[in-house]
Design a protein around this motif. Sequence first.
Motif, PDB file in Angstrom:
ATOM      1  N   LEU A 984       1.152  -1.591  -0.063  1.00 12.83           N
ATOM      2  CA  LEU A 984      -0.232   0.299   0.021  1.00 12.83           C
ATOM      3  C   LEU A 984       1.245   1.133  -0.199  1.00 12.83           C
ATOM      4  O   LEU A 984       1.733   1.139   0.739  1.00 12.83           O
ATOM      5  N   LEU A 985       0.531   1.887  -0.486  1.00 13.00           N
ATOM      6  CA  LEU A 985       1.451   3.443  -0.928  1.00 13.00           C
ATOM      7  C   LEU A 985       0.332   4.497  -0.651  1.00 13.00           C
ATOM      8  O   LEU A 985      -1.171   4.545  -1.283  1.00 13.00           O
ATOM      9  N   VAL A 986       0.552   5.507  -0.457  1.00  5.78           N
ATOM     10  CA  VAL A 986      -0.385   6.408   0.361  1.00  5.78           C
ATOM     11  C   VAL A 986      -0.040   7.943  -0.020  1.00  5.78           C
ATOM     12  O   VAL A 986       0.832   8.454   0.436  1.00  5.78           O
ATOM     13  N   ASN A 987      -0.574   8.642  -1.161  1.00  7.72           N
ATOM     14  CA  ASN A 987      -0.037   9.769  -1.587  1.00  7.72           C
ATOM     15  C   ASN A 987       0.068  10.969  -1.134  1.00  7.72           C
ATOM     16  O   ASN A 987      -1.433  11.155  -0.811  1.00  7.72           O
ATOM     17  N   GLY A 988       0.933  12.071  -0.982  1.00  5.28           N
ATOM     18  CA  GLY A 988       0.537  12.808  -0.610  1.00  5.28           C
ATOM     19  C   GLY A 988       0.956  14.439  -1.630  1.00  5.28           C
ATOM     20  O   GLY A 988       1.657  14.045  -2.493  1.00  5.28           O
ATOM     21  N   SER A 989       0.204  15.420  -1.556  1.00  9.05           N
ATOM     22  CA  SER A 989       0.849  16.290  -2.781  1.00  9.05           C
ATOM     23  C   SER A 989       0.027  17.755  -2.041  1.00  9.05           C
ATOM     24  O   SER A 989      -0.729  17.286  -1.137  1.00  9.05           O
ATOM     25  N   ASN A 990       1.081  18.502  -2.240  1.00  7.42           N
ATOM     26  CA  ASN A 990       0.551  19.878  -1.995  1.00  7.42           C
ATOM     27  C   ASN A 990      -0.294  20.761  -2.889  1.00  7.42           C
ATOM     28  O   ASN A 990      -0.941  21.571  -2.725  1.00  7.42           O
ATOM     29  N   GLY A 991      -1.374  20.099  -3.623  1.00  6.58           N
ATOM     30  CA  GLY A 991      -1.831  20.828  -4.511  1.00  6.58           C
ATOM     31  C   GLY A 991      -1.340  21.101  -5.108  1.00  6.58           C
ATOM     32  O   GLY A 991      -2.089  21.361  -6.712  1.00  6.58           O
ATOM     33  N   GLU A 992      -0.024  21.347  -5.823  1.00  2.17           N
ATOM     34  CA  GLU A 992       0.912  21.539  -7.000  1.00  2.17           C
ATOM     35  C   GLU A 992       1.657  20.183  -8.230  1.00  2.17           C
ATOM     36  O   GLU A 992       0.535  19.287  -9.387  1.00  2.17           O
ATOM     37  N   VAL A 993       1.184  19.911  -7.638  1.00  2.24           N
ATOM     38  CA  VAL A 993       2.859  17.689  -7.457  1.00  2.24           C
ATOM     39  C   VAL A 993       2.569  16.816  -7.011  1.00  2.24           C
ATOM     40  O   VAL A 993       2.439  16.929  -5.422  1.00  2.24           O
ATOM     41  N   ARG A 994       3.058  16.475  -6.987  1.00  2.00           N
ATOM     42  CA  ARG A 994       2.829  14.840  -5.867  1.00  2.00           C
ATOM     43  C   ARG A 994       4.584  15.295  -5.387  1.00  2.00           C
ATOM     44  O   ARG A 994       5.606  15.147  -5.928  1.00  2.00           O
ATOM     45  N   ASP A 995       3.591  14.844  -3.118  1.00  2.00           N
ATOM     46  CA  ASP A 995       5.379  15.098  -2.737  1.00  2.00           C
ATOM     47  C   ASP A 995       6.140  14.095  -2.375  1.00  2.00           C
ATOM     48  O   ASP A 995       7.582  14.361  -2.577  1.00  2.00           O
ATOM     49  N   GLY A 996       4.791  13.028  -2.363  1.00  2.00           N
ATOM     50  CA  GLY A 996       6.245  12.222  -1.592  1.00  2.00           C
ATOM     51  C   GLY A 996       4.729  10.932  -1.493  1.00  2.00           C
ATOM     52  O   GLY A 996       3.697  11.362  -1.399  1.00  2.00           O
ATOM     53  N   TYR A 997       5.174   9.898  -1.078  1.00  2.00           N
ATOM     54  CA  TYR A 997       4.472   9.151  -0.386  1.00  2.00           C
ATOM     55  C   TYR A 997       4.943   8.344   0.953  1.00  2.00           C
ATOM     56  O   TYR A 997       6.068   7.773   1.385  1.00  2.00           O
ATOM     57  N   LEU A 998       3.707   7.737   1.605  1.00  2.00           N
ATOM     58  CA  LEU A 998       4.128   6.318   2.841  1.00  2.00           C
ATOM     59  C   LEU A 998       4.242   5.271   1.838  1.00  2.00           C
ATOM     60  O   LEU A 998       2.858   4.731   1.514  1.00  2.00           O
ATOM     61  N   GLU A 999       4.895   3.707   2.707  1.00  2.00           N
ATOM     62  CA  GLU A 999       4.552   2.791   1.971  1.00  2.00           C
ATOM     63  C   GLU A 999       4.915   1.750   2.585  1.00  2.00           C
ATOM     64  O   GLU A 999       4.973   1.578   4.042  1.00  2.00           O
ATOM     65  N   TRP A1000       3.478   0.522   2.313  1.00  2.00           N
ATOM     66  CA  TRP A1000       3.393  -0.271   3.739  1.00  2.00           C
ATOM     67  C   TRP A1000       3.967  -1.522   2.213  1.00  2.00           C
ATOM     68  O   TRP A1000       3.052  -2.169   1.534  1.00  2.00           O
ATOM     69  N   GLY A1001       4.975  -2.004   2.379  1.00  2.00           N
ATOM     70  CA  GLY A1001       5.247  -3.136   1.571  1.00  2.00           C
ATOM     71  C   GLY A1001       5.864  -3.073  -0.104  1.00  2.00           C
ATOM     72  O   GLY A1001       5.697  -1.465  -0.378  1.00  2.00           O
ATOM     73  N   GLY A1002       7.122  -3.033  -0.923  1.00  2.00           N
ATOM     74  CA  GLY A1002       6.809  -2.593  -1.749  1.00  2.00           C
ATOM     75  C   GLY A1002       6.430  -3.317  -3.220  1.00  2.00           C
ATOM     76  O   GLY A1002       5.104  -3.892  -3.045  1.00  2.00           O
ATOM     77  N   GLY A1003       6.365  -3.211  -4.469  1.00  2.00           N
ATOM     78  CA  GLY A1003       5.839  -3.426  -5.535  1.00  2.00           C
ATOM     79  C   GLY A1003       4.943  -2.674  -6.716  1.00  2.00           C
ATOM     80  O   GLY A1003       5.050  -3.201  -6.867  1.00  2.00           O
TER      81      GLY A1003
END
Length: 1020
Positions: A984-1003
């Motif tokens: 699972l990924l939870v993506n974060g955005s400041n309203g302009e672009v993707r800032d990054g993501y929190l991750e549980w597991g890969g792939g």
Amino acid sequence: MIQRTGMLLIGLALLAAIWPVTAEDTTLNYQVRITPELAGWRFSNGPEFPGAAGTLSHRDGAVRVDGDFSNGGGYVAAFWTGTMEFGLLRFQVRTAAANLAVRFTDADGETHQHFLPLSGNADDWQELQVPVAGSPEHHWGGDNDGKLRQPVNEIGFVVHRGDFDVHRGTFEVTDVRLDEIAAGSPPPYRSPAPEKNFIAPGSREPIQLQLLMTPTAMPTAALAYCYRDYSGKTVAGGTAEFDADQQVISVPPPQQIGYYDLLLPELGIWSGVVVDEPFDGEYDDYFAIDSSFSWGGPPDDEAMIRSYLRLLKQNGIRWNRDRIAWDFINPARNRYHFADRFDLYHRIAASEGIRTLDTFHDTPAWNRLDAPGEYGSNRYPRDLIAAAGSWSAIVRHWGGTLQALEVWNEPDIFFGNDFPGEFVTAFTKAVSRQFAADKIDALVVGGVFAGTREESNFYRLYLENGLLADCDVLSFHTYNVTTALERQMTLLRETELQLAPDRAGIPYWITECGMPWKRGTHRALVPDDLHSAAEIVGKALEFRALGVERYFAFEYKYYDENQNNFGMMDRNFAPMRSMAAYTHLVRAVGNKAYIGDLKLDGAVRSRVFSDGTETVAAVYTGLKERPTDFLILPAGLPYVRAAGLDGRPLEVNGNRLPMTDGIAYLYLSEPAARNFIEPDTRAMQLYRLAKDFNASPRAAKAVVIQPDYELAGQFYTCYGYDVVREKPMTFRLKFNNFSDCSVMVAPALQLPEGIEAVAFASAPFELPPAAAQTFEFTVKINDRLPANTYTHFQVTDSNGNATPLAISLRANERRSGEILPLTPATQQFDPDSLAAADGWIELDKVDWHGWQGGLIDCNIAAKFRVLYTADRLQLQVLVEDGIHSCNYPAGDAWNGDSVQFAVQLREAHGGLLNSSYHEFTAARSQDGEHLFRHIGAPAGLADDGTRLQLLEPAPGLWLYVIDLDKTAIGADHFGPEYLLGFSLLVNGSNGEVRDGYLEWGGGIAADKGIASFNELHFSR
């Protein structure tokens, strides 16, 4: 707007004249005929149902699709992409198939499929017609309600596997006509000779547009035109001329340097023109482009391919990247088929003086044991000696243009089935040796990575496999932002200095680098075009300052891929801003060396280039990185002039340098400007390392060690293999002798702490000439090997006849969690109930990853839990996020605030039921609240058997409630006899672009694949 109804014929041969119109009449009547030569045709092998193969070709006025279902698959198809509002499709078809499906993809992206029964007689042409309407039973994507919304953006002709009696079949379609055209639909047109859309200042030769239609007259009002400059400002206008006999519109050309949109609003025509000084200097082969003329969409005929190549040369570019289908060219051992567009392109390129870098990513069936597509199947050649001989023959045949060969395109992703690096490196060594033996001058280009993954063990594994010793050039691809490139290059070069110091600084070629725009229109909308131009040029400037030897902008021709288009020319063969900016870049910094950075506050990058006569600073802020209207130049900075990305003059008022293009060129006075230039930069260290590289001959050893082990059922990624502590693992290798004499081989094993040999025979053996011998050994990992960390070991030849083969292992101690029963209590979504609920798995902030090299700190918090009944899974993801934004279509929603997850049903003990899995994005996007399936079938909006609710239980607290029916992932039921492979990924955005993501597991993010999934166990 001019009204149009009735009849227009599209094609290279205009077949009929129709009702003339007078200047006073404002109606054009037409019908559209889609000939095979018209831009927009493409082949599909039904990628959502892997296994089918085939080709699309055209001859004698028909589009022909050859399909092969020997290895499975669902369908083959011919699609035509073009926007048109019409009411009836007419065509003729010839095939042995029992049925044909016609698909219409509408304005909202929904596909409507209609099935038509056929005679099954392969000799008969059958005339059919299909009303353009929704399909109540067969529809998907978009609103997915079975209602067709005009205009239609794509038409598909599809034959399914079951409609043929045998595994192979053909269908032909001809006389394709769109009837009942809606009023206001623009007439199709093209630029007849694209190189003539690039002109010199002051040129009087008119810009021409070829209408693919047959009216004998044109209303004068329809010929009103205007030019808009690079920024979109209208700068000229008038009335064009129309040649009714030739169906050609002629427009007076713009006179000043720059890029111009050419618009005829009443006809709905939008084209492009570039005005620049003629190129008359020495070629700087840093500047190159990726075109793929040998396959894919148009241009695909001799005249248009030649025009595109001449356009390149007249703008100072003579290197083109193209592609070869190895299985087509060499379909059987020692049999070659130098034909079709592959031969057409190479013949034209040789005659036009174009230098070609070719690439490929397949193995002919005669040299492959596994069917491609399945997890663990080996797509690489099993007989390396024969494979290298094949490529020697191909390169020698096209030696007039083929001057460099990339050994396997993007081996680190699905093209190489995500195999670790020892497989493709062995193949690269084989080609290197064969080319050396045959005295072939073509460069061997290794790597060809989709991404370099410089923060991981990825590049180390390739270096420890000896890749750099056997290639002249290392290539890779990036679609990253300009600002991420310096760190990427720094880490790569540091790895070389550590592991391969004698090859540190090896030439890098960036063989795909672009910035796509949203597909769906015949050319990029102006904001997207401006951004594409700024990033394509920005990355070219940055890589030049970092010492890269060659840069291939991607992609020259109009090219749709998934939700994006990468084209720098439009669908009608006219340039866009990105092409104008790239060709002007050749003039701005061609044959100039990097000398440092301009000291300029507010600039994101300010690289300075000079040839000793002219010095130019390329100032970059980007249009999304740090956009600004202007920067203030330092007091006293001596400059000569400023120019925009297209070369048009920029006015500097009060030391304000205009930055509305995202990049500006500032030409400096030398030597007075030297005090404003910083020469000691990190980029300069990398630049010097590359420029000081002393090329030595490739190793080209007589023996190549080849991995010959099977990966089916083995968890692996492009980084290496997952193994269980103390469980022996056997590896089978082949030692291949490429020389014409016997060689003594002495196998040896170099093991780090934590890996020990169980069985290894080190006795030397004799390897006859042009022969191969298998060799097996067994190792295991013990408790001294760190968990979840890849560790490498090497197999070598103590006699020095081979470079090493390195293998990467890790003890993947997966995280796990529990899937709880779904009860009424779990459906209480107020803040207090959520806080008190059981089963949450927290996402640790140490698992935050900034996007595209960004250093943005984690700005979200998240946790999740999974619940179940026998028929349903429910994923709940709770996110703390002060700014929630996802202004993207569903297919690209991962760029904004969203949740991505991958799920695979497995046996309770962790064994694979099969290799398939599903990857989704859940988001409130431009398309509403939906799940979008990226991997698994059917791809696209996943509304059948899924549901998303995005709730806000409290300000800044977001709850994704995602329901999956058992059928959505191919399960018969859920329960303790299974477990889920899950990431699972939870993506974060400041309203302009993707800032990054929190991750549980890969792939999901860094790499695709099941090996890095964590595990969720069903509670009883």
